[in-house]
Design an enzyme around this catalytic site. Sequence first.
Site, PDB file in Angstrom:
ATOM      1  N   LYS A 101      28.499  32.475   7.697  1.00  0.00           N
ATOM      2  CA  LYS A 101      28.206  31.592   8.054  1.00  0.00           C
ATOM      3  C   LYS A 101      27.833  30.730   6.923  1.00  0.00           C
ATOM      4  CE  LYS A 101      27.261  28.248  11.832  1.00  0.00           C
ATOM      5  NZ  LYS A 101      27.811  28.508  13.415  1.00  0.00           N
ATOM      6  N   GLY A 125      22.563  17.291  26.948  1.00  0.00           N
ATOM      7  CA  GLY A 125      23.093  17.336  25.774  1.00  0.00           C
ATOM      8  C   GLY A 125      24.607  17.947  26.853  1.00  0.00           C
ATOM      9  N   GLY A 174      27.381  16.924  24.777  1.00  0.00           N
ATOM     10  CA  GLY A 174      28.609  16.476  24.189  1.00  0.00           C
ATOM     11  C   GLY A 174      30.091  17.834  24.043  1.00  0.00           C
ATOM     12  N   VAL A 201      30.572  20.639  24.324  1.00  0.00           N
ATOM     13  CA  VAL A 201      30.178  21.785  25.273  1.00  0.00           C
ATOM     14  C   VAL A 201      29.952  21.167  26.828  1.00  0.00           C
ATOM     15  CG1 VAL A 201      29.813  24.010  25.543  1.00  0.00           C
ATOM     16  CG2 VAL A 201      29.449  23.386  23.885  1.00  0.00           C
TER      17      VAL A 201
HETATM   18  P1  NAD Z   1      27.853  18.299  19.516  1.00  0.00           P
HETATM   19  O1  NAD Z   1      27.432  17.433  19.178  1.00  0.00           O
HETATM   20  O2  NAD Z   1      29.413  18.510  20.592  1.00  0.00           O
HETATM   21  O3  NAD Z   1      26.894  17.800  21.651  1.00  0.00           O
HETATM   22  C1  NAD Z   1      25.616  17.607  21.422  1.00  0.00           C
HETATM   23  C2  NAD Z   1      24.776  16.885  22.612  1.00  0.00           C
HETATM   24  O4  NAD Z   1      23.744  16.765  22.530  1.00  0.00           O
HETATM   25  C3  NAD Z   1      25.313  15.237  21.542  1.00  0.00           C
HETATM   26  O5  NAD Z   1      26.113  14.758  22.655  1.00  0.00           O
HETATM   27  C4  NAD Z   1      23.659  14.489  21.635  1.00  0.00           C
HETATM   28  O6  NAD Z   1      23.858  12.886  21.583  1.00  0.00           O
HETATM   29  C5  NAD Z   1      23.090  15.172  22.398  1.00  0.00           C
HETATM   30  N1  NAD Z   1      21.414  15.605  22.408  1.00  0.00           N
HETATM   31  C6  NAD Z   1      21.000  16.127  21.377  1.00  0.00           C
HETATM   32  N2  NAD Z   1      20.019  15.834  21.289  1.00  0.00           N
HETATM   33  C7  NAD Z   1      19.204  16.119  22.228  1.00  0.00           C
HETATM   34  C8  NAD Z   1      18.563  15.413  23.270  1.00  0.00           C
HETATM   35  N3  NAD Z   1      17.083  15.599  22.829  1.00  0.00           N
HETATM   36  N4  NAD Z   1      18.294  15.024  24.602  1.00  0.00           N
HETATM   37  C9  NAD Z   1      19.895  14.930  25.392  1.00  0.00           C
HETATM   38  N5  NAD Z   1      21.136  15.286  24.827  1.00  0.00           N
HETATM   39  C10 NAD Z   1      20.561  15.410  23.497  1.00  0.00           C
HETATM   40  O7  NAD Z   1      27.260  19.680  20.301  1.00  0.00           O
HETATM   41  P2  NAD Z   1      28.390  20.825  21.350  1.00  0.00           P
HETATM   42  O8  NAD Z   1      29.204  21.198  19.948  1.00  0.00           O
HETATM   43  O9  NAD Z   1      28.648  20.114  22.280  1.00  0.00           O
HETATM   44  O10 NAD Z   1      27.246  21.972  20.942  1.00  0.00           O
HETATM   45  C11 NAD Z   1      26.416  21.783  21.772  1.00  0.00           C
HETATM   46  C12 NAD Z   1      24.944  22.738  20.907  1.00  0.00           C
HETATM   47  O11 NAD Z   1      25.847  24.482  21.690  1.00  0.00           O
HETATM   48  C13 NAD Z   1      24.710  23.491  19.598  1.00  0.00           C
HETATM   49  O12 NAD Z   1      23.368  23.717  20.326  1.00  0.00           O
HETATM   50  C14 NAD Z   1      25.824  24.018  19.332  1.00  0.00           C
HETATM   51  O13 NAD Z   1      25.013  24.871  18.364  1.00  0.00           O
HETATM   52  C15 NAD Z   1      25.799  24.941  20.571  1.00  0.00           C
HETATM   53  N6  NAD Z   1      27.367  26.195  20.332  1.00  0.00           N
HETATM   54  C16 NAD Z   1      28.175  25.152  20.334  1.00  0.00           C
HETATM   55  C17 NAD Z   1      29.854  25.588  20.312  1.00  0.00           C
HETATM   56  C18 NAD Z   1      31.065  24.937  20.158  1.00  0.00           C
HETATM   57  O14 NAD Z   1      31.796  25.035  20.722  1.00  0.00           O
HETATM   58  N7  NAD Z   1      30.547  23.863  20.151  1.00  0.00           N
HETATM   59  C19 NAD Z   1      29.515  26.632  20.390  1.00  0.00           C
HETATM   60  C20 NAD Z   1      28.317  28.391  20.513  1.00  0.00           C
HETATM   61  C21 NAD Z   1      27.063  27.407  20.259  1.00  0.00           C
END
Ligand code: NAD
Length: 352
Positions: free
Chosen positions: A80, A179, A181, A183
């Site tokens: 990482k 969340g 976002g 995912v």
């Molecule tokens: P992202 O930043 O696109 O989305 C996160 C969302 O969560 C945002 O819309 C944010 O406003 C919201 N959020 C933050 N705090 C919040 C809360 N307390 N209550 C409600 N909503 C809240 O991130 P992502 O890429 O969708 O990833 C989400 C999670 O999954 C992260 O922890 C990331 O590390 C993990 N993850 C992502 C991937 C990937 O392929 N993107 C892979 C493995 C793990």
Amino acid sequence: MDLFKVMAKEGHEQLVVSTDPETGLRAIIAIHSTLLGPSLGGCRFWFYKTFDEAAADALRLSRAMTYKAAICGLNLGGGKAVISARPEEKTPALLRAFGRAVDSLAGLYFTAEDVGMTLSDLDVIREVTRYATGIPEDRGGSGDPSVMTARGVLHGMRRCLIEVFGSDSFRGRTVAVQGLGKVGRHLVELLHREEADLIVSDLDASRVRDVTSKMEAKVLPPSRIPAAACDIFAPCAMGGVLNSVVIPKLRCRIVAGSANNQLAMAEGARRLQKRGILYAPDYVINAGGLINIACEMEGYRKDRAEERVAGITENLARVFARAKEEKITPLEAADRLAEERLAKARADRSPV
Ligand code: NAD
């Protein structure tokens, strides 16, 4: 922080510190393990107040990547990177300087997208190194990993439903998604198609509106989503959500979501078990994106990637079976399965 002590305790191989005064680059690349193959893991673009904070994050995240790859049967190690900078400091020159640092490791570490990084940033990094994954789909690559991460979470949820309710049908089941976002947004779409009842929440109201304009979903404010009455609570926002305050308030039978490091403390897994809540270990259920990238490294084929991501169901089944057999938590079972694969690779390695 005594880096020697910390790294020896967790078995890290290398920590590379890279600076470039001309572009302002301050980066750390942590390689936890290359036992199973070259280390792979995203690069996080984030402002850390101190070096220790940045190093601790890189070390912790790289170890999780080793376990994730090991349990998925991938021939990859765990790495990482973090670039410590403010968003406005991100320039092509700085990204290229980071790319050169990655390149200097000659394939021991492959970088990818993570918080604060985009696929176009990776395009810039690729100008100076071939050790950067995440090529856009229209150029034959694996594209945005979050689509496959969401699919993997859905597959994992199915396995959890079988464990708890004896059927993998989402019909009549309520899923609370924290969340929306990259995912979470894909996940609610998939759940909607499966006819699950949805409860959603996001700090960003526009993301909530985007979902409710397209499908039926109950909305809760962010402070109330973890305590929503539901069958599955799906943390898809930040890490550390399962803490000593939240765990007693959960009103679900299953916790299964994409967020990394969902448990604020490892003992949270035992607390969940005591409350009769099935926890799908985060690094097992959220591995879809990593599996997708691993497929890109072999020459990307979407059908093959989808098939492999569906294997998350089987991986979780092994975890739950082992947990039952040994009367341990699913997290302990997942750790044991990953550690056994690593131990075998260590034993098979020719003596030095
Ligand atoms: P992202 O930043 O696109 O989305 C996160 C969302 O969560 C945002 O819309 C944010 O406003 C919201 N959020 C933050 N705090 C919040 C809360 N307390 N209550 C409600 N909503 C809240 O991130 P992502 O890429 O969708 O990833 C989400 C999670 O999954 C992260 O922890 C990331 O590390 C993990 N993850 C992502 C991937 C990937 O392929 N993107 C892979 C493995 C793990």
